[in-house]
Scaffold this motif. Structure first.
Motif, PDB file in Angstrom:
ATOM      1  N   ILE A   1       0.753  -1.144   0.152  1.00 50.94           N
ATOM      2  CA  ILE A   1       0.129  -0.094   0.085  1.00 50.94           C
ATOM      3  C   ILE A   1       0.938   1.352  -0.029  1.00 50.94           C
ATOM      4  O   ILE A   1       0.525   2.365   0.313  1.00 50.94           O
ATOM      5  N   ASN A   2       2.118   1.180  -0.539  1.00 50.79           N
ATOM      6  CA  ASN A   2       3.082   2.348  -0.584  1.00 50.79           C
ATOM      7  C   ASN A   2       2.568   3.393  -1.168  1.00 50.79           C
ATOM      8  O   ASN A   2       3.071   4.626  -0.932  1.00 50.79           O
ATOM      9  N   THR A   3       1.729   3.195  -2.279  1.00 50.70           N
ATOM     10  CA  THR A   3       1.383   4.382  -2.999  1.00 50.70           C
ATOM     11  C   THR A   3      -0.167   4.716  -2.725  1.00 50.70           C
ATOM     12  O   THR A   3      -1.021   5.152  -3.783  1.00 50.70           O
ATOM     13  N   THR A   4      -0.647   4.693  -1.668  1.00 51.32           N
ATOM     14  CA  THR A   4      -1.994   4.950  -1.244  1.00 51.32           C
ATOM     15  C   THR A   4      -2.029   6.575  -1.254  1.00 51.32           C
ATOM     16  O   THR A   4      -0.930   6.986  -0.735  1.00 51.32           O
ATOM     17  N   ASN A   5      -3.257   7.061  -1.248  1.00 49.58           N
ATOM     18  CA  ASN A   5      -3.280   8.508  -1.052  1.00 49.58           C
ATOM     19  C   ASN A   5      -3.734   8.879   0.323  1.00 49.58           C
ATOM     20  O   ASN A   5      -4.023   9.885   1.063  1.00 49.58           O
ATOM     21  N   ASP A   6      -4.101   7.820   1.265  1.00 43.12           N
ATOM     22  CA  ASP A   6      -4.725   7.926   2.589  1.00 43.12           C
ATOM     23  C   ASP A   6      -3.761   8.184   3.686  1.00 43.12           C
ATOM     24  O   ASP A   6      -2.582   7.899   3.466  1.00 43.12           O
TER      25      ASP A   6
ATOM     26  N   LEU B   1       3.254  -3.136   5.581  1.00 43.39           N
ATOM     27  CA  LEU B   1       2.639  -2.355   4.232  1.00 43.39           C
ATOM     28  C   LEU B   1       2.142  -3.517   3.087  1.00 43.39           C
ATOM     29  O   LEU B   1       2.014  -3.079   1.952  1.00 43.39           O
TER      30      LEU B   1
ATOM     31  N   ASN C   1      -1.721   3.505  -8.018  1.00 44.61           N
ATOM     32  CA  ASN C   1      -2.301   4.805  -7.275  1.00 44.61           C
ATOM     33  C   ASN C   1      -3.638   4.840  -7.830  1.00 44.61           C
ATOM     34  O   ASN C   1      -3.687   5.341  -8.913  1.00 44.61           O
TER      35      ASN C   1
ATOM     36  N   ILE D   1       5.025   9.637  -6.206  1.00 48.32           N
ATOM     37  CA  ILE D   1       5.412   8.458  -6.533  1.00 48.32           C
ATOM     38  C   ILE D   1       6.837   8.481  -6.961  1.00 48.32           C
ATOM     39  O   ILE D   1       7.716   7.287  -6.708  1.00 48.32           O
TER      40      ILE D   1
ATOM     41  N   TYR E   1       8.783   7.354  -3.957  1.00 52.88           N
ATOM     42  CA  TYR E   1       8.748   6.166  -3.774  1.00 52.88           C
ATOM     43  C   TYR E   1       9.757   5.177  -4.551  1.00 52.88           C
ATOM     44  O   TYR E   1      10.543   4.380  -4.083  1.00 52.88           O
TER      45      TYR E   1
END
Lengths: 220, 220
Positions: free
Chosen positions: B108-113, B122, B133, B154, B157
């Motif tokens: 979930i490294n590129t979630t917006n939450d 993760l 994403n 991103i 990341y």
């Protein structure tokens, strides 16, 4: 920023560039800025002993970037307790921008950044007993975007038990904390989210000292 | 969405509402929608044995909300391995929206939450060997906001070692994965980020099957 060390005989600032990947470039930019303001700048990544650098520091500035990366590096270098002690016990000035602001609070739960790395905890320095959302954005009423707004994300945080207040600091706002006094600076104001209550709007100059008392930081 | 189970004799969908706080309300909304499409919906939070519910499921739908909350609940209920097995080995259909899309990828490294809770890792379901994403937003050239854009986040990341591709799926886009074939559906297109390369733009209908091969998922 010019006045943040006004009551201190600070000549040299310790800079922590861990939130960005290119630490050399970040330190160079920060050094030029601080030197133009009359301060020497030492970047912690150039030190052979980061813990000792914190112990000897006269003032600390943590810059922005990715909050997860920053927090993980602070844990990896065993710096959280050292910085906390230097600021809260010895009373040196601390300045944080963006990720450096998140990190000064209870935890990084209200960062806007992506979790690009996995820190051993979300708990941060705890220099203040609440959380901050930097770069706070008001909901765009014309948006067709179906992702959550910033306010909705913060409300989701407050759906969790025992979560502290969250201060949404807009671009152009900063919080000055001196002893038991906290004052909203800048020009854009801030939005305060308390668990279970309707968010409230606050003008520049607002006295936020009540947020520094623990009784406000953990609402049931 | 009407066609996602077109080649399957699916009558009943298992819904996982963990990403939102009010699971009852979320299940009610989802049930109404799925029933209008001719499916029965069972919500996992109403089951006394969530693991068994996954084992017996004909199709799984995970809805949006907060990705950290969702992932933590999946770990807390020991469901990751069960869902992975049901989808990858038994081959039942999986549908995810927003957080439910994040969770289907490597991590979930590129979630917006916001990280409102701390999951034990993760790493997510890994149904595909890359990250997504969801709600991808293009940079706003007129913005004076000083926070990072989605593309910049991103790229941060990808400054980390061994990070997989990230597919930025705009509002109105979806990725259909059937066996070794992946196709971009919807109307808005997607932006693909490969570590160390310039992001590329892709129209609806693009064949993304190459992303399913592991050789593309871990660039040095």
């Amino acid at each position: 920023m010019e006045n943040w060390t006004r009551d201190w005989k600070v000549k040299r600032v310790l800079f922590i560039p861990y939130a960005l990947h290119d630490r050399d470039a970040y330190a160079k930019t920060a050094r030029e800025k601080f030197e133009s303001l009359g301060y020497e700048l030492e970047s912690i990544h150039e030190s052979s002993d980061p813990v000792e650098a914190v112990r000897k520091s006269e003032a600390i500035f943590i810059g922005g970037g990715n909050t997860f990366r920053l927090l993980k590096a602070l844990y990896d270098n065993s710096l959280l307790q050292e910085i906390r002690k230097r600021v809260l016990e010895d009373g040196i000035p601390y300045l944080g921008s963006s990720a450096g602001t998140n990190i000064a609070t209870v935890g990084i739960n209200t960062t806007n950044d992506m979790p690009i790395v996995y820190p051993p905890s979300l708990l941060a320095l705890g220099l203040v007993p609440f959380n901050i959302n930097p770069h706070y954005l008001d909901p765009d009423v014309n948006s067709t975007h179906m992702g959550e707004t910033r306010a909705e994300r913060i409300l989701q945080y407050h759906e969790e038990p025992n979560t502290p207040p969250v201060l949404g600091l807009r671009e152009g706002a900063m919080l000055l904390v001196e002893g038991d006094k906290a004052t909203l600076q800048g020009v854009t104001g801030a939005r305060l989210f308390l668990r279970g209550e309707k968010p409230t709007e606050h003008e520049p100059g607002t006295d936020f000292s009540f947020l520094l008392t623990d009784s406000n930081s953990q609402k049931p």
